[in-house]
Design an enzyme around this catalytic site. Structure first.
Site: not given
Length: 257
Positions: A37, A84-85, A88, A211
């Site tokens: 990240d 989930e990317n 973007r 997280r």
């Protein structure tokens, strides 16, 4: 712009401030998992676009994978692209897919002499055809190696993984192949992407976020965690040694005393 050269400048500067530590090579974690990240934030802090940050992050993964392989880590799992990317911006998603394809195309040269195994975990169906084909080629090329296993989690989501496992078990129970009373944690684990591997001993996440972000939810039940307020492209082998050093100081009880 030579991203590798640019990254090396910052790497040399960073390592001055990372104290070196001695690790016990006889007590290494078997499986290390990484949430890579902070690439975009790293790029922004350097006045670069986000694509440059992802490129620098890919170079960091190569460096860390080589280090882990050299010291004897059995499994390294890297969170490359989540389910989930896709939310973007399209140009950033396309850049990430291009980087993934280039990484896989370069695997033949980068893996030469290392004897590592590359496996892809996640749902490949939405990916471009050439990426799916290259994934299959790299897996086939490395499947008989007996070195470190490098898992690339691509279009991966922990909840989706568990859901898919439940569906497969339900289908077999419905057809009578298994008895519902035989379903236990071992059986559920056998339907995960990582069924052939030990669970991660430690999961690390740079970037300052605290997280899991839908990463290895089933497998992380007793994983240790290591967080740092730094971006992934700033991570070096010295930092990985610190992760292992800190891990070796912890007392893992797995619910016991």
């Amino acid at each position: 712009m030579d991203l590798k050269f640019l990254k090396s400048i910052y790497t040399g500067f960073r390592q001055i401030f990372v104290p070196d530590v001695e690790i016990d090579l006889d007590r290494l974690p078997r499986h290390i998992a990484i949430i890579m990240d902070g690439n975009g934030r790293w790029a922004k802090s350097k006045g670069l676009d986000r694509k440059a940050g992802h490129g620098a992050g890919a170079e960091t993964l190569r460096e860390i994978a080589d280090f882990c392989s050299d010291i004897g880590i059995e499994v390294l799992t890297a969170y490359a692209f989540s389910t989930e990317n896709w939310k973007r911006p399209k140009d950033e998603v396309n850049a990430l897919m291009d980087l993934l394809y280039d990484y896989l195309c370069d695997a033949d040269k980068k893996l030469a002499g290392r004897n590592n195994v590359v496996r892809i975990i996640g749902n490949r169906e939405p990916l471009r055809r050439e990426i799916q084909e290259k994934m299959a080629q790299v897996e086939e090329m490395t499947k008989n190696n007996n070195g470190m296993i490098l898992n690339l989690a691509v279009n991966y989501g922990g909840r989706e993984e568990v859901t898919n496992a439940v569906k497969k078990i339900a289908e077999k129970a419905k057809s009578g192949e298994i008895n519902i009373n035989d379903i236990d944690q071992v059986m559920v684990g056998d339907y995960m992407y990582t069924a052939y591997l030990p669970d991660p001993d430690i999961i690390l996440r740079p970037s300052g976020e605290l997280r899991l972000s839908n990463f290895l939810l089933w497998q992380a039940a007793y994983s240790e965690f290591w967080f740092a307020n730094m971006c992934w492209p700033d991570f070096t082998p010295k930092h990985m040694k610190r992760v292992i050093y800190d891990y070796q100081k912890r007392n893992r009880r797995f619910g016991g005393i």
